[in-house]
Write a protein that holds these residues in place. Structure first.
Motif, mmCIF file in Angstrom:
data_model
loop_
_atom_site.group_PDB
_atom_site.id
_atom_site.type_symbol
_atom_site.label_atom_id
_atom_site.label_comp_id
_atom_site.label_asym_id
_atom_site.label_seq_id
_atom_site.Cartn_x
_atom_site.Cartn_y
_atom_site.Cartn_z
ATOM 1 N N THR A 169 -3.458 35.118 27.965
ATOM 2 C CA THR A 169 -3.354 34.612 29.337
ATOM 3 C C THR A 169 -2.057 35.141 29.944
ATOM 4 O O THR A 169 -1.168 35.603 29.235
ATOM 5 N N GLU A 170 -1.939 35.014 31.239
ATOM 6 C CA GLU A 170 -0.678 35.332 31.901
ATOM 7 C C GLU A 170 0.317 34.192 31.633
ATOM 8 O O GLU A 170 -0.073 33.037 31.450
ATOM 9 N N PRO A 171 1.620 34.506 31.606
ATOM 10 C CA PRO A 171 2.609 33.418 31.512
ATOM 11 C C PRO A 171 2.443 32.453 32.676
ATOM 12 O O PRO A 171 2.189 32.865 33.814
ATOM 13 N N PHE A 172 2.549 31.165 32.380
ATOM 14 C CA PHE A 172 2.271 30.136 33.368
ATOM 15 C C PHE A 172 3.418 29.127 33.416
ATOM 16 O O PHE A 172 3.972 28.759 32.384
ATOM 17 N N GLU A 190 -1.256 38.939 24.357
ATOM 18 C CA GLU A 190 -1.245 37.895 25.382
ATOM 19 C C GLU A 190 -2.672 37.674 25.888
ATOM 20 O O GLU A 190 -3.271 38.567 26.478
ATOM 21 N N CYS A 205 4.625 29.048 29.568
ATOM 22 C CA CYS A 205 3.782 29.120 28.380
ATOM 23 C C CYS A 205 2.735 30.199 28.552
ATOM 24 O O CYS A 205 2.444 30.638 29.667
ATOM 25 N N MET A 206 2.172 30.635 27.420
ATOM 26 C CA MET A 206 1.011 31.537 27.452
ATOM 27 C C MET A 206 0.297 31.451 26.110
ATOM 28 O O MET A 206 0.900 31.139 25.080
ATOM 29 N N LEU A 256 -0.035 28.597 21.304
ATOM 30 C CA LEU A 256 0.534 28.616 22.636
ATOM 31 C C LEU A 256 2.031 28.867 22.462
ATOM 32 O O LEU A 256 2.712 28.135 21.732
ATOM 33 N N LEU A 288 -5.681 27.509 32.132
ATOM 34 C CA LEU A 288 -5.126 28.850 31.984
ATOM 35 C C LEU A 288 -6.274 29.858 31.920
ATOM 36 O O LEU A 288 -7.020 29.889 30.929
#
Length: 472
Positions: free
Chosen positions: A372-375, A370, A309-310, A412, A401
């Motif tokens: 946030t970074e993909p998590f 984006e 997710c991001m 998200l 995040l």
């Protein structure tokens, strides 16, 4: 119009029957004459009643009267349709099919009426029955594929046209079968492609199930066209209702399925696999050190999945899910500020809301940013029934995040990597060219700008599916 003056030829058995019950034979004879006279007078309703009486009392007349009976039925049905007596129309067809259950012309005609009335799934069933009785019946074939075009979801085309997906599934199935998984169940078979891959790879027994009646019938056609009609057993049934030995003779060594949507769990793969492990699959291997042949243990393709997710900013998503304009033409819209889409991700889910929508992020007008970074949000092992069962009962987990780019949080975005086996996997990520879109969990309230790591945290809940709270 059929010949109404022809007389049937009576065999010895018919003559013997008349001598035994002359009163009934007199009634049959007079009713047949009345039916033919009513046909000449175009009194189709009365003619139909007389034909029903004749054919119920004297089935020996079926071959003689079949053509006239069809003609009468179709003409009477036209009259009933024209005056809106729809229930009577279908009652007549049901009565006709009790007498001629294997008449492909009557089945096809009833299917046409069902289709016009909007009962497309039932219509497809009648067209398919007609085709099974007479495979070279062009009207039934044309009608079947016409109604299938109405009922087959558009995503089936994207899925079947995804050559990368098809190739990797085929490779994983072929490897499993060659390693000893020779009994296979395809759950949610759709057009039958995965089950056919298993048979082509050399599986000794292949079973498949499909809940949609139209897709079940389409799968039967596709399997037959590939010369596998007798070697793949397809059931029109939900896998959760299947049992051994009622539906399949014994437990299988391999389950193949692609009952996943953009959010991974939306088509019920968890429930299906839990039931399969308890009722349809052989027990799994207990560990790496266990030396048991694959034909005596069970496994699933896909073997598992990882969910990512991001957080994203996207004007296109924003304007589709909440009111952005404070005024329109100088008129205040403040009173309508609480309007929002029915897509909602929260711990208070109800039947009126959907937890997510879907978008192909790479094709959104105006793009996205984006924040946030993909998590990695979740990993799941489909070959571990305890892990599957624990997914719904586990505690809600909080994930923080870190913000990497300043902007306004609109949604998200969620995607996953499907691990078919140790070597083959599929990704539904934003940059991948696959049949899947990304799951979008929109934010309904206008949130403050996301500051680079320094903003006050805002809780964002994805509760129903993943038992996760994301803090951004």
């Amino acid at each position: 119009m059929p010949n109404t003056s022809a007389r049937p030829k009576h065999g010895r058995r018919a003559r013997r029957r008349r001598r035994v019950d002359p009163a009934r034979d007199q009634l049959v004879s007079s009713s047949l004459e009345s039916a033919q006279q009513c046909l000449l007078n175009q009194d189709y309703g009365t003619a139909f009643v007389h034909y029903l009486l004749v054919l119920n009392l004297a089935p020996v007349f079926k071959d003689f009267a079949q053509e006239s009976f069809r003609f009468t039925l179709f003409k009477w049905a036209e009259e009933l349709d024209s005056v809106g007596r729809i229930q009577e129309l279908f009652d007549c067809y049901e009565q006709a099919l009790e007498i001629f259950p294997a008449d492909e012309v009557i089945l096809n005609s009833m299917g046409e009426h069902l289709f016009r009335m909007g009962f497309r799934d039932e219509a497809a069933g009648h067209f398919h029955k007609a085709l099974k009785l007479k495979p070279d019946y062009p009207e039934a074939r044309e009608n079947f594929y016409r109604v299938a075009n109405w009922l087959v979801e558009r995503w089936h085309f994207l899925m079947l046209n995804d050559h990368g997906r098809n190739r990797k599934y085929q490779q994983a199935i072929q490897k499993a079968v060659q390693n000893g998984c020779n009994t296979v169940l395809d759950i949610g078979t759709g057009t039958g492609i995965l089950g056919m891959c298993a048979k082509k790879a050399g599986a000794a027994e292949v079973y498949a199930c499909e809940l949609s009646k139209t897709m079940y019938e389409l799968a039967c056609e596709v399997v037959a066209a590939n010369g596998m009609e007798g070697s793949i057993k397809i059931l029109h049934k939900k896998s959760l209702e299947m049992e051994v030995p009622t539906d399949i003779p014994h437990r299988v060594s391999l389950v193949v399925t692609e009952t996943v949507d953009a959010g991974l769990f939306g088509e019920g793969i968890i429930e299906s696999l839990i039931h399969a492990w308890h009722h349809l699959l052989l027990p799994p291997k207990r560990g790496e050190g266990e030396f048991r042949e694959d034909c005596t243990t069970g496994r699933v393709i896909p073997a598992g999945a990882t969910v990512f997710c991001m957080a994203v900013e996207c004007l296109e998503i924003r304007r589709h899910h909440r009111l952005c304009a404070a005024e329109v033409g100088g008129l205040s819209m403040a009173a309508a500020g609480e309007l929002r889409s029915p897509v909602s991700c929260s711990s208070e889910q109800d039947d009126s809301t959907e937890p997510y929508t879907t978008e192909r992020l790479s094709r959104l007008p105006g793009g996205y940013r984006e924040l946030t970074e993909p998590f990695t949000a979740l990993t799941i092992d489909f070959n571990n029934v305890l892990e599957l069962e624990g997914l719904s009962s586990r505690e809600v987990r909080e994930i923080r995040l870190p913000v990497t780019l300043e902007g306004e949080l609109d949604a998200l975005a969620v995607w996953f990597q499907l691990h078919l086996d140790e070597e083959n996997s599929l990704s539904t990520g934003p940059q991948e060219d696959t049949c899947w879109e990304q799951a979008i969990y929109p934010v309904h309230s206008a949130m403050s700008k996301m500051q680079n790591r320094n903003a006050a945290a805002d809780a964002f809940v994805i509760y129903a599916q993943y038992k996760l709270i994301f803090v951004i």
